[in-house]
Design a protein around this motif. Sequence first.
Motif, PDB file in Angstrom:
ATOM      1  N   GLU A   1       0.833  -1.213   0.000  1.00  0.00           N
ATOM      2  CA  GLU A   1       0.000   0.000   0.000  1.00  0.00           C
ATOM      3  C   GLU A   1       0.864   1.258   0.000  1.00  0.00           C
ATOM      4  O   GLU A   1       0.543   2.244  -0.676  1.00  0.00           O
TER       5      GLU A   1
ATOM      6  N   ALA B   1       2.066   1.753  -3.406  1.00  0.00           N
ATOM      7  CA  ALA B   1       0.963   2.152  -4.294  1.00  0.00           C
ATOM      8  C   ALA B   1       0.687   3.645  -4.210  1.00  0.00           C
ATOM      9  O   ALA B   1       0.275   4.270  -5.201  1.00  0.00           O
TER      10      ALA B   1
ATOM     11  N   ALA C   1      -2.012   2.295  -9.181  1.00  0.00           N
ATOM     12  CA  ALA C   1      -2.173   1.985  -7.760  1.00  0.00           C
ATOM     13  C   ALA C   1      -3.368   1.067  -7.543  1.00  0.00           C
ATOM     14  O   ALA C   1      -3.296   0.082  -6.788  1.00  0.00           O
TER      15      ALA C   1
ATOM     16  N   LEU D   1      -2.550  -2.459  -8.662  1.00  0.00           N
ATOM     17  CA  LEU D   1      -1.644  -3.134  -7.722  1.00  0.00           C
ATOM     18  C   LEU D   1      -2.397  -3.591  -6.472  1.00  0.00           C
ATOM     19  O   LEU D   1      -2.209  -4.730  -6.010  1.00  0.00           O
ATOM     20  N   ILE D   2      -3.253  -2.731  -5.939  1.00  0.00           N
ATOM     21  CA  ILE D   2      -4.026  -3.089  -4.739  1.00  0.00           C
ATOM     22  C   ILE D   2      -4.978  -4.244  -5.045  1.00  0.00           C
ATOM     23  O   ILE D   2      -5.158  -5.158  -4.229  1.00  0.00           O
TER      24      ILE D   2
ATOM     25  N   ASN E   1       7.485  -5.612  -8.794  1.00  0.00           N
ATOM     26  CA  ASN E   1       7.281  -4.164  -8.777  1.00  0.00           C
ATOM     27  C   ASN E   1       8.471  -3.418  -8.189  1.00  0.00           C
ATOM     28  O   ASN E   1       8.410  -2.194  -8.024  1.00  0.00           O
TER      29      ASN E   1
END
Length: 476
Positions: free
Chosen positions: A107, A110, A118, A121-122, A144
């Motif tokens: 997080e 992100a 973001a 990715l979450i 990442n």
Amino acid sequence: MATDQNKFQAIISHCKEYGFIFQSSEIYDGLSAVYDYGQYGAELKKNIRDYWWKSMTQMHENIVGIDSAIFMHPTIWKASGHVDNFSDPMIDNKDSNKRYRVDHLIEGFAETLAADAAAALIADMEALLKENDFAGLKKLIEDNQIKCAVSGTVNWTDVRQFNLMFSTQLGSVSEEASEIYLRPETAQGIFVNFLNVQKTGRMKIPFGIAQVGKAFRNEIVARQFVFRMREFEQMEMQFFIRPGTQKEWYAYWKEERMKWHQSLGLNPANLQYHDHVKLAHYADAAVDIEYNFPIGFKEVEGIHSRTDFDLSQHQKFSGKKMQYFDPEINQNYIPYVIETSIGLDRCCLMILSESYEEQDLSTADKQDSRVVLKFPAKLAPIKLAIFPLTKKDGLPEIAKELMASCKTSFYCFYEEKDAIGKRYRRQDAIGTPFCVTIDHQTKEDGTVTIRYRDTMEQERIPLAQVKEMVMRKIME
């Protein structure tokens, strides 16, 4: 995710400067993720606690409150699943030896990305967490190039679970002592007292049991001020219902709890629901109420449909029946439960975040500014500040008479020192909604100047009406 780290740091500094929240054990360089509430923070916290307690127990005829012990029989935590399941995926950086909670690490990264990246990715992280795919989580971190903040490397260990409960010894001699846990939540104290309350209170389903109390979690990555701490306070209510009615009651409490947050004067745009992607082992539905802190939307309260898991487990492990006889349908059953659980410390931070304002009051002739906490009057630590304009001519005596008549009903503050403008500014900074000045005109016609925090407007009102006016405002 929009954040305002400058505002967040300003709130933290303001809390220390004005007696709201201090770092615990500060003169010994502090204790990480543990905080003390100062004179005004303690009042704010108490006012929020009291408002919640009243909204649950006084305003609902079928909800009662209890206060269970922090120390509980260790088998309770085996039955509840905490011994086996109360853990978070962790990862260590091999170069710095710093440990991170996996979701916090991802997080945090992100937050540095564009909104679409973001969100993607979450979403990937939540899908992997749902499947407990630890190898996939490590690969996501490595792919990442998410670096350790200390070493700056991507040299990670495998992801593994870490239990969050604090353990201690109960007994007078260490050799005879048995291991017990500091409770990680207050809910189990309600469940093990279900029959005690139901029978002694002659409670009929549906009914609720509410509790406020301290809980303890060994957070490895505790951060973000009082948002995530190792010692914190929860306000929980467990609502016992007939099996098969959980969807209706879940929807009811989801709506009721959002109304409660809005009743605190929060901007509805700063509140949102967030449905859980991965359900806890006991739940068939779960949603968070999130607030838009300066650090982004974060959970403040959870509403969970816990099914009959808790009472069934305690029946199994204790050997005691946890059933309820329902005279309306002539059946025995183990009740289902809807839980509402709010963090009191997070609620304090939410109110501080909503209320904090830095205002530029400069004019063409003069530079001026103020920091103000626009607390709702019912939550403000001090409701009324009373100022005699001077220390002579009988003005302090009149002011102290007003103080004596008001302080039995609400928290007041009295001050003679400094120019009246400086006194106003100090009260703005601690969120006092009303200031009354006793001046020479008071002796002539029995009126005082009342100043309103939010608008800084002033007006003359009869001295005899001050108490009634403040009482009316704090009851709104």
